[in-house]
Motif scaffolding. Structure first.
Motif, PDB file in Angstrom:
ATOM      1  N   ASP A   1       0.987  -1.163   0.121  1.00 42.25           N
ATOM      2  CA  ASP A   1      -0.069  -0.034   0.079  1.00 42.25           C
ATOM      3  C   ASP A   1       0.749   1.318   0.059  1.00 42.25           C
ATOM      4  O   ASP A   1       1.649   1.545   1.079  1.00 42.25           O
ATOM      5  CB  ASP A   1      -0.947  -0.035   1.302  1.00 42.25           C
ATOM      6  N   PRO A   2       1.028   2.092  -1.039  1.00 46.24           N
ATOM      7  CA  PRO A   2       2.084   3.148  -1.107  1.00 46.24           C
ATOM      8  C   PRO A   2       1.610   4.161   0.084  1.00 46.24           C
ATOM      9  O   PRO A   2       2.576   4.812   0.271  1.00 46.24           O
ATOM     10  CB  PRO A   2       1.552   3.690  -2.491  1.00 46.24           C
ATOM     11  N   ARG A   3       0.299   4.217   0.422  1.00 49.28           N
ATOM     12  CA  ARG A   3       0.172   5.111   1.414  1.00 49.28           C
ATOM     13  C   ARG A   3       0.849   4.872   2.679  1.00 49.28           C
ATOM     14  O   ARG A   3       1.265   5.851   3.789  1.00 49.28           O
ATOM     15  CB  ARG A   3      -1.355   5.282   1.833  1.00 49.28           C
ATOM     16  N   LYS A   4       1.452   3.802   2.818  1.00 48.38           N
ATOM     17  CA  LYS A   4       2.093   3.393   4.143  1.00 48.38           C
ATOM     18  C   LYS A   4       3.340   3.950   4.114  1.00 48.38           C
ATOM     19  O   LYS A   4       4.170   3.979   5.049  1.00 48.38           O
ATOM     20  CB  LYS A   4       2.370   1.802   4.248  1.00 48.38           C
ATOM     21  N   THR A   5       3.820   4.583   3.177  1.00 53.50           N
ATOM     22  CA  THR A   5       5.179   5.158   2.869  1.00 53.50           C
ATOM     23  C   THR A   5       5.075   6.850   3.082  1.00 53.50           C
ATOM     24  O   THR A   5       6.057   7.590   3.296  1.00 53.50           O
ATOM     25  CB  THR A   5       5.817   5.086   1.314  1.00 53.50           C
ATOM     26  N   TYR A   6       3.930   7.406   3.362  1.00 55.37           N
ATOM     27  CA  TYR A   6       3.659   8.690   3.557  1.00 55.37           C
ATOM     28  C   TYR A   6       4.427   9.184   4.656  1.00 55.37           C
ATOM     29  O   TYR A   6       5.000  10.446   4.808  1.00 55.37           O
ATOM     30  CB  TYR A   6       2.203   9.009   3.468  1.00 55.37           C
ATOM     31  N   THR A   7       4.552   8.543   5.787  1.00 53.36           N
ATOM     32  CA  THR A   7       4.934   9.176   6.896  1.00 53.36           C
ATOM     33  C   THR A   7       6.556   8.842   7.120  1.00 53.36           C
ATOM     34  O   THR A   7       7.187   9.219   8.187  1.00 53.36           O
ATOM     35  CB  THR A   7       4.545   8.527   8.224  1.00 53.36           C
ATOM     36  N   LEU A   8       7.278   8.047   6.195  1.00 53.82           N
ATOM     37  CA  LEU A   8       8.571   7.917   6.325  1.00 53.82           C
ATOM     38  C   LEU A   8       9.385   9.345   6.453  1.00 53.82           C
ATOM     39  O   LEU A   8       9.143  10.094   5.552  1.00 53.82           O
ATOM     40  CB  LEU A   8       8.937   6.923   5.000  1.00 53.82           C
TER      41      LEU A   8
END
Length: 385
Positions: free
Chosen positions: A174-181
């Motif tokens: 899920d690409p959204r899981k990378t937003y907070t990196l």
């Protein structure tokens, strides 16, 4: 093109709101151990989504897997697996968590000293627990391959292993899981995927046109999306392309039927084990220097790389190769990732320390031709000063 046998059984579940599909991907009667790294998986809500999707299954959790996962930490997870009679593992994180989960999957069922799995490169694995992944950091491609790397802190050894039993059963991307990196991790991921691709591409021509074009497309995509990937965390399309590119860079597809190098990784592993430098950052230190030292062996592909990836067509062969290496170095530096050992306050003493470890680990005939001996590794490291 060389002969090859390509098989990748990992199911990819890609897109937004896909964590909930764990409810059908994991057997309803499974005893699950969820493995993760630090506090971010909890703070971002990903662990809560995982727990909700797993529902009434028996679930235990194991956190604290480090970047560059350590044997010492992973053996605590192995003990928990055995005590709780776990029969399915779920990695929630990036490459380090997934690599660590692969080691636990094999070690939990191994009869003997589990560190032997790493020492023998996985050749002695005969059984492994099934596992899946929820990817939160695009970088290593571990979510769709059968390899991993683990570090033995006591001996400062960082060793790779692989086995056909260590493909994930599925991976949720899920690409959204990378937003907070953090920006640093996104930059690392871009470099990691870039070097994974060059390790399989920048060798010598074997008329594998499809693999070459795939590899070049991945490299061009990484260069193209890098500024937006770093500057705009919530750009779904950019992050989707980064996630899928990093996965494709090391799922076996572009490496099928072509010679492979991996010397940059082997030398980089020693820098990480000795000095705790991020894995991707060690690759950025080694690759430009290695390309320069190995330019004769890699001449044909370096010229192809110069033209097709960087658009360099003017000048002599040597000038085009120089320009391609310079553009590669500039790409890494532009992401805030140094390409010189001096940036880490490392000098000749580090060169000698790495050479000692390479010799201790039998890394004395590296590269696609096996011609990177200790003397050649010394030249590469000195070129990285």
């Amino acid at each position: 093109m060389n002969n090859f046998d390509f098989h990748n059984p990992t199911r990819i579940v890609f897109g937004a709101d896909t964590v909930g599909k764990l409810a059908t991907l994991v057997q309803h009667d499974a005893r699950v151990l969820v493995l993760f790294g630090g506090a971010s998986a909890e703070k971002t809500g990903t662990l809560a989504e995982v727990r909700a999707a797993l529902g009434e299954r028996t679930v235990r959790e194991f956190g604290g897997i480090e970047p560059n996962p350590s044997y010492e930490t992973l053996m605590r997870a192995v003990q928990l697996v055995r005590e709780e009679q776990i029969d399915f593992l779920l990695a929630v994180g990036g490459g380090s968590v997934i690599d660590g989960t692969k080691f636990v999957a094999a070690a939990a069922l191994y009869d003997g000293e589990p560190w032997d799995i790493a020492r023998q490169g996985g050749a002695n694995v005969v059984r492994a627990l099934p596992f899946g992944t929820v990817l939160t950091l695009p970088a290593t491609g571990s979510e769709m391959n059968n390899g991993g790397v683990v570090t033995h802190k006591a001996t400062q050894s960082k060793l790779a292993f692989r086995h056909a039993l260590l493909f994930p059963a599925f991976s949720i991307l899920d690409p959204r899981k990378t937003y907070t990196l953090p920006t640093r991790q996104i930059a690392n991921g871009l470099v990691d995927a870039f070097v994974h691709t060059t390790e399989q591409y920048l060798t010598y021509p074997v008329d594998a046109r499809v693999q070459d074009r795939f590899a070049e497309g991945l490299l061009q995509t990484l260069v193209e999306i890098a500024p937006q990937a770093v500057a705009t965390p919530n750009d779904y399309d950019t992050r989707a392309n980064l996630v899928w590119t990093a996965t494709l860079a090391l799922n076996g597809l572009i490496g099928a039927g072509v010679p492979q190098d991996w010397a940059t990784h082997m030398i980089g592993h020693e820098l990480t084990a000795l000095y705790d430098i991020d894995h991707a950052r060690t690759l950025a230190l080694v690759l430009p220097a290695l390309l320069d030292v190995q330019r004769e062996q890699k001449r044909g592909k370096l010229l192809q790389f110069a033209e097709r990836v960087w658009g360099i067509t003017d000048g002599s062969d040597e000038q085009r190769i120089d320009a391609a290496i310079a553009r590669t170095r500039a790409f890494f530096e532009g992401l805030g990732i140094p390409t010189r050992l001096a940036a880490y306050q490392l000098g000749d003493e580090a060169v000698e320390a790495v050479l000692k470890q390479l010799q201790a680990h039998g890394m004395t005939a590296l590269g696609e031709h096996g011609d990177i001996d200790l003397a050649r590794s010394r030249k590469i490291l000195q070129a990285a000063l």
